[in-house]
Design a protein around this motif. Structure first.
Motif, PDB file in Angstrom:
ATOM      1  N   MET A  19       0.834  -1.198   0.000  1.00  0.00           N
ATOM      2  CA  MET A  19       0.000   0.000   0.000  1.00  0.00           C
ATOM      3  C   MET A  19       0.874   1.255   0.000  1.00  0.00           C
ATOM      4  SD  MET A  19      -2.768  -1.039   2.960  1.00  0.00           S
ATOM      5  CE  MET A  19      -3.312   0.678   3.051  1.00  0.00           C
ATOM      6  N   VAL A  50      -5.389   5.851  -2.023  1.00  0.00           N
ATOM      7  CA  VAL A  50      -4.606   4.700  -1.585  1.00  0.00           C
ATOM      8  C   VAL A  50      -4.301   3.810  -2.787  1.00  0.00           C
ATOM      9  CG1 VAL A  50      -4.467   2.736  -0.005  1.00  0.00           C
ATOM     10  CG2 VAL A  50      -5.786   4.766   0.644  1.00  0.00           C
ATOM     11  N   VAL A  85      -2.836   0.261  -4.146  1.00  0.00           N
ATOM     12  CA  VAL A  85      -2.674  -1.099  -3.632  1.00  0.00           C
ATOM     13  C   VAL A  85      -2.184  -2.015  -4.746  1.00  0.00           C
ATOM     14  CG1 VAL A  85      -3.826  -3.079  -2.559  1.00  0.00           C
ATOM     15  CG2 VAL A  85      -4.577  -0.750  -1.999  1.00  0.00           C
TER      16      VAL A  85
END
Length: 400
Positions: free
Chosen positions: A163, A196, A198
């Motif tokens: 992440m 975010v 990922v």
């Protein structure tokens, strides 16, 4: 307008802001406007979406400019405005979206990235796009979203996923955090304006949930009322979900058909009708676990519980076929071109399907599945109960 504020606003957008009688936007964005934008500044109320028609009506007849973050037509206010006013009444002047900026910073080709927004939506929907090796961008609801994402990744068997949090993209306070696995995530909440990133990696030994119907049976919590994997895959094949369509799953049991219908595309919708409250609660938990928390569960017995539901594109009947009038009720509810699929293992319900097949046509199919079992020191086959399936598409009115 991006996080870089007024200096990043193109000339055409500046002209629209200066000419406006009313500027509507978030308080942060309104504070970034220079003094020569003299229009009345109106902050969005909370919740935003229900306020849009009322706020536009309050300023009818005036020149209205709405400030948005990035691209208004990408998970932004542009959708609400065009739905209320119509596309011809709205002029859209986009700025690079946070997704475009994040991909640029990360060096990720946009076409290879799945985007999930958690703004005003449950984090559980992220579970539907977790696949080994995929790259995701999660649009955050606030400073706490990264920790929420990390917790979900750990819970769903993707703890090794890497992440990175990208904050204030395009602004003076832009920051890209270091890559940290979800398992090791312990970062304190940062800036609320973040995305975010990922990179999905599955925990060794964790269950693999594919992108097509036919998830492993252990993926579901159930009490035995479960359309088993191979029959489920065959059933979804004839239901043939398409983007934006709505399914009625009648006699939901564990909700597996509705869950996998919704997993085929983010815009697919489903209503699960289940008379047993305990099973209905279990359906909700399965939907949450498998990434489709938007599944609607109606507690009640069909056909009575079907009253008032939105018109379906397809109906699956997995239980309660012998309830008086059920098949006729779902047939009447379907529009022309709608699909109806019903499964049964009992002779009594099979007789009903044979009669429906005689009256409406379609396909009547017997599905038989066998699994290997130990036979002493050898291996043999154990036959599961055969399933009779009726599948039919409703013809246009006036045809047979």
């Amino acid at each position: 307008m991006g996080a870089d504020g007024w200096r990043g606003v193109p000339d055409a957008s500046r002209a629209a802001l200066r000419a406006a009688d009313v500027v509507i936007g978030g308080p942060r964005q309104l504070d970034l406007l220079p003094p020569d934008c003299a229009g009345e500044r109106v902050p969005w109320p909370t919740p935003l979406r229900p306020a849009v028609p009322r706020l536009l009506a309050a300023h009818a007849g005036r020149r209205i400019t709405v400030l948005a973050s990035g691209d208004p037509m990408y998970y932004g206010i542009g959708r609400a405005l065009t739905e209320v006013l119509g596309a011809d009444a709205v002029r859209v002047l986009p700025h690079p979206s946070s997704v475009a900026l994040a991909c640029a910073r990360l060096g990720w080709p946009r076409e290879d990235v799945d985007v999930v927004t958690l703004v005003g939506r449950p984090a559980a929907r992220l579970a539907a796009v977790l696949h080994e090796g995929r790259r995701l961008l999660v649009l955050s609801a606030g400073a706490g979203t990264p920790a929420e994402v990390a917790a979900l990744l750990r819970d769903r068997g993707f703890g090794p996923s890497r992440m990175r949090v990208l904050e204030q993209l395009g602004g003076d306070r832009e920051r890209t955090g270091a890559a940290v696995t979800a398992d090791a995530w312990s970062e304190a909440p940062g800036d609320p304006l973040n995305v975010v990133a990922v990179e999905c990696l599955r925990t060794p030994g964790a269950a693999r949930l594919g992108a097509v119907p036919g998830l492993p049976d252990p993926a579901y919590e159930h009490d035995g009322q479960l359309t088993k994997r191979h029959v489920r895959a065959a059933t979804l094949a004839v239901l043939a979900p398409a983007p934006g369509e709505l399914l009625w799953d009648v006699g939901g049991g564990s909700g597996s058909i509705a869950v996998e219908w919704m997993r085929t595309h983010p815009s697919c919708r489903a209503v699960c009708v289940e008379r047993d409250p305990e099973r209905a609660a279990r359906i909700g938990r399965n939907a949450e676990r498998l990434g489709v928390p938007g599944l609607r569960v109606v507690v009640g017995a069909a056909p009575g519980a079907l009253a008032g539901l939105p018109t379906p594109d397809a109906v699956f009947v997995g239980g309660g076929l012998t309830a008086p009038g059920l098949l006729d009720a779902v047939w009447e509810a379907l529009p022309a071109g709608g699909r109806l699929v019903a499964n049964t293992v009992t002779l009594e319900s099979e007789a009903l399907l044979a009669d429906a097949y005689r009256r409406h046509g379609g396909d009547l199919t017997r599905l038989a599945v066998a699994h290997t079992v130990p036979v002493g020191g050898f291996t043999g086959w154990r036959q599961a109960m055969p399933v009779t399936q009726w599948a039919v598409e409703k013809p246009p009115t006036g045809t047979t």
